[in-house]
Design a protein around this motif. Structure first.
Motif, PDB file in Angstrom:
ATOM      1  N   GLN B  11       5.457  -6.664  -0.048  1.00  0.00           N
ATOM      2  CA  GLN B  11       6.785  -6.188  -0.427  1.00  0.00           C
ATOM      3  C   GLN B  11       7.101  -4.880   0.289  1.00  0.00           C
ATOM      4  O   GLN B  11       6.251  -3.973   0.341  1.00  0.00           O
ATOM      5  CB  GLN B  11       6.902  -5.991  -1.934  1.00  0.00           C
ATOM      6  CG  GLN B  11       8.317  -5.675  -2.382  1.00  0.00           C
ATOM      7  CD  GLN B  11       8.632  -6.161  -3.784  1.00  0.00           C
ATOM      8  OE1 GLN B  11       7.757  -6.584  -4.532  1.00  0.00           O
ATOM      9  NE2 GLN B  11       9.901  -6.076  -4.146  1.00  0.00           N
ATOM     10  N   VAL B  13       9.824  -1.851   0.241  1.00  0.00           N
ATOM     11  CA  VAL B  13      10.888  -1.254  -0.568  1.00  0.00           C
ATOM     12  C   VAL B  13      11.317   0.076   0.038  1.00  0.00           C
ATOM     13  O   VAL B  13      10.600   0.666   0.861  1.00  0.00           O
ATOM     14  CB  VAL B  13      10.431  -1.010  -2.027  1.00  0.00           C
ATOM     15  CG1 VAL B  13      10.022  -2.322  -2.685  1.00  0.00           C
ATOM     16  CG2 VAL B  13       9.295  -0.004  -2.100  1.00  0.00           C
ATOM     17  N   GLN B  14      12.493   0.525  -0.393  1.00  0.00           N
ATOM     18  CA  GLN B  14      12.947   1.863  -0.027  1.00  0.00           C
ATOM     19  C   GLN B  14      12.400   2.836  -1.063  1.00  0.00           C
ATOM     20  O   GLN B  14      12.286   2.508  -2.253  1.00  0.00           O
ATOM     21  CB  GLN B  14      14.481   1.922  -0.018  1.00  0.00           C
ATOM     22  CG  GLN B  14      15.135   1.095   1.084  1.00  0.00           C
ATOM     23  CD  GLN B  14      14.798   1.633   2.458  1.00  0.00           C
ATOM     24  OE1 GLN B  14      14.234   0.950   3.291  1.00  0.00           O
ATOM     25  NE2 GLN B  14      15.148   2.880   2.691  1.00  0.00           N
ATOM     26  N   GLU B  15      12.092   4.004  -0.609  1.00  0.00           N
ATOM     27  CA  GLU B  15      11.591   5.027  -1.533  1.00  0.00           C
ATOM     28  C   GLU B  15      12.566   5.201  -2.687  1.00  0.00           C
ATOM     29  O   GLU B  15      13.789   5.273  -2.471  1.00  0.00           O
ATOM     30  CB  GLU B  15      11.408   6.356  -0.791  1.00  0.00           C
ATOM     31  CG  GLU B  15      10.629   7.402  -1.566  1.00  0.00           C
ATOM     32  CD  GLU B  15      10.278   8.617  -0.716  1.00  0.00           C
ATOM     33  OE1 GLU B  15      10.986   8.881   0.276  1.00  0.00           O
ATOM     34  OE2 GLU B  15       9.290   9.288  -1.043  1.00  0.00           O
ATOM     35  N   GLU B  17      12.906   2.925  -5.098  1.00  0.00           N
ATOM     36  CA  GLU B  17      13.026   1.617  -5.740  1.00  0.00           C
ATOM     37  C   GLU B  17      11.779   1.327  -6.564  1.00  0.00           C
ATOM     38  O   GLU B  17      10.714   1.912  -6.347  1.00  0.00           O
ATOM     39  CB  GLU B  17      13.235   0.521  -4.700  1.00  0.00           C
ATOM     40  CG  GLU B  17      14.567   0.605  -3.974  1.00  0.00           C
ATOM     41  CD  GLU B  17      14.756  -0.520  -2.976  1.00  0.00           C
ATOM     42  OE1 GLU B  17      15.908  -0.848  -2.658  1.00  0.00           O
ATOM     43  OE2 GLU B  17      13.735  -1.067  -2.490  1.00  0.00           O
ATOM     44  N   ASP B  18      11.934   0.397  -7.489  1.00  0.00           N
ATOM     45  CA  ASP B  18      10.797  -0.014  -8.300  1.00  0.00           C
ATOM     46  C   ASP B  18      10.040  -1.139  -7.620  1.00  0.00           C
ATOM     47  O   ASP B  18      10.566  -1.836  -6.740  1.00  0.00           O
ATOM     48  CB  ASP B  18      11.266  -0.486  -9.676  1.00  0.00           C
ATOM     49  CG  ASP B  18      11.801   0.641 -10.533  1.00  0.00           C
ATOM     50  OD1 ASP B  18      12.268   0.347 -11.653  1.00  0.00           O
ATOM     51  OD2 ASP B  18      11.761   1.807 -10.097  1.00  0.00           O
ATOM     52  N   THR B  77       7.415   2.672 -10.967  1.00  0.00           N
ATOM     53  CA  THR B  77       8.791   3.158 -11.082  1.00  0.00           C
ATOM     54  C   THR B  77       9.055   4.180  -9.988  1.00  0.00           C
ATOM     55  O   THR B  77       8.225   5.062  -9.738  1.00  0.00           O
ATOM     56  CB  THR B  77       9.007   3.808 -12.454  1.00  0.00           C
ATOM     57  OG1 THR B  77       8.682   2.862 -13.485  1.00  0.00           O
ATOM     58  CG2 THR B  77      10.441   4.256 -12.631  1.00  0.00           C
ATOM     59  N   ALA B  78      10.203   4.052  -9.349  1.00  0.00           N
ATOM     60  CA  ALA B  78      10.623   5.042  -8.343  1.00  0.00           C
ATOM     61  C   ALA B  78       9.519   5.296  -7.323  1.00  0.00           C
ATOM     62  O   ALA B  78       8.919   6.378  -7.282  1.00  0.00           O
ATOM     63  CB  ALA B  78      11.059   6.340  -9.016  1.00  0.00           C
ATOM     64  N   THR B  79       9.261   4.287  -6.491  1.00  0.00           N
ATOM     65  CA  THR B  79       8.167   4.381  -5.527  1.00  0.00           C
ATOM     66  C   THR B  79       8.296   5.595  -4.618  1.00  0.00           C
ATOM     67  O   THR B  79       9.405   6.090  -4.335  1.00  0.00           O
ATOM     68  CB  THR B  79       8.113   3.126  -4.656  1.00  0.00           C
ATOM     69  OG1 THR B  79       9.397   2.928  -4.042  1.00  0.00           O
ATOM     70  CG2 THR B  79       7.710   1.915  -5.447  1.00  0.00           C
TER      71      THR B  79
END
Lengths: 113, 112
Positions: B11, B13-15, B17-18, B77-79
């Motif tokens: 996966q 993701v953008q920083e 994002e969960d 949460t909130a990568t």
């Protein structure tokens, strides 16, 4: 407290040769497990040793063997190397079996040509 | 044989994002452990869950163990970019001599 130490870190062998990898667990840890990690297969369990006895063995051919010494240090041996044996071999220790977390070493990266 | 599957395999993701990874076993587990492996590194233990339905939190990480003890999840949460790595679950199998079966892993990439 020193972590799990594996030697050698990197090695290159040719098909048909054999290799011995060494693992020194954390002081006081008596259980040592070995895993093979490849991109396609993930972490595959090889065997587990406790008090110099093999407790568990994964589904690997007899070319893969191991042992544990009285000081808890462990070695694994792979004979008649094949190209598919190229992998990162990880050793992990714990105080005794089923006591919780595994502490992994940095691994020995084996390349078979 | 005993298998532990993880999804997704990968996966990006953008920083901020969960992120969630799921772990499923074909058999009932005695416990579940989670490990994180940074690129070029070795797996490092994160947590162990033992009880049916157990939920544990570590800052932005939430771990759950299913009621039937056959599945588990890790939610971030909130990568952050420091979360990059491969997350493995490892199921404890009651095989007489218990052993851990590692899941296939989920590789997480976080873009700033």
């Amino acid at each position: 407290k020193a972590g799990v130490t594996q030697t050698p870190r990197y090695l290159i062998k040719t098909r048909g040769q054999q290799v011995t990898l060494s693992c020194s667990p954390i002081s006081g840890h008596r259980s040592v497990s070995w895993y093979q990690q490849t991109p396609g297969q993930g972490l595959q369990f090889l065997f587990e040793y406790f008090s110099e006895t093999q407790r568990n063995k994964g589904n690997f051919p007899g070319r893969f063997s191991g042992r544990q010494f009285s000081n808890s240090r462990s070695e694994m041996n792979v004979s008649t190397l094949e190209l598919g044996d190229s992998a990162l071999y990880l050793c992990a220790s714990m105080v005794s079996p089923n006591t919780g977390e595994l502490f992994f070493g940095e691994g020995s990266r084996l390349t078979v040509l | 044989g005993q298998q532990v599957m993880q999804i997704p395999q990968y996966q990006h993701v953008q920083e901020g994002e969960d992120f969630t990874t799921y772990c499923n076993s074909s058999t009932t587990l005695s416990n579940i452990q989670w490990y994180k492996q940074r690129p070029g590194g070795h797996p490092v233990f994160l947590i162990q869950l033992v009880k049916s339905g157990e939920v544990k939190k570590q800052k932005r990480l939430t771990f759950q163990f299913g009621e039937a003890k056959k599945n588990s999840s890790l939610h971030i949460t909130a990568t952050q970019t420091t979360d990059v790595g491969t997350y493995f679950c490892a199921g404890g199998m009651n095989t007489g001599f218990q052993k851990l079966v590692f899941g296939t892993g989920t590789r997480l990439l976080v873009s700033p």
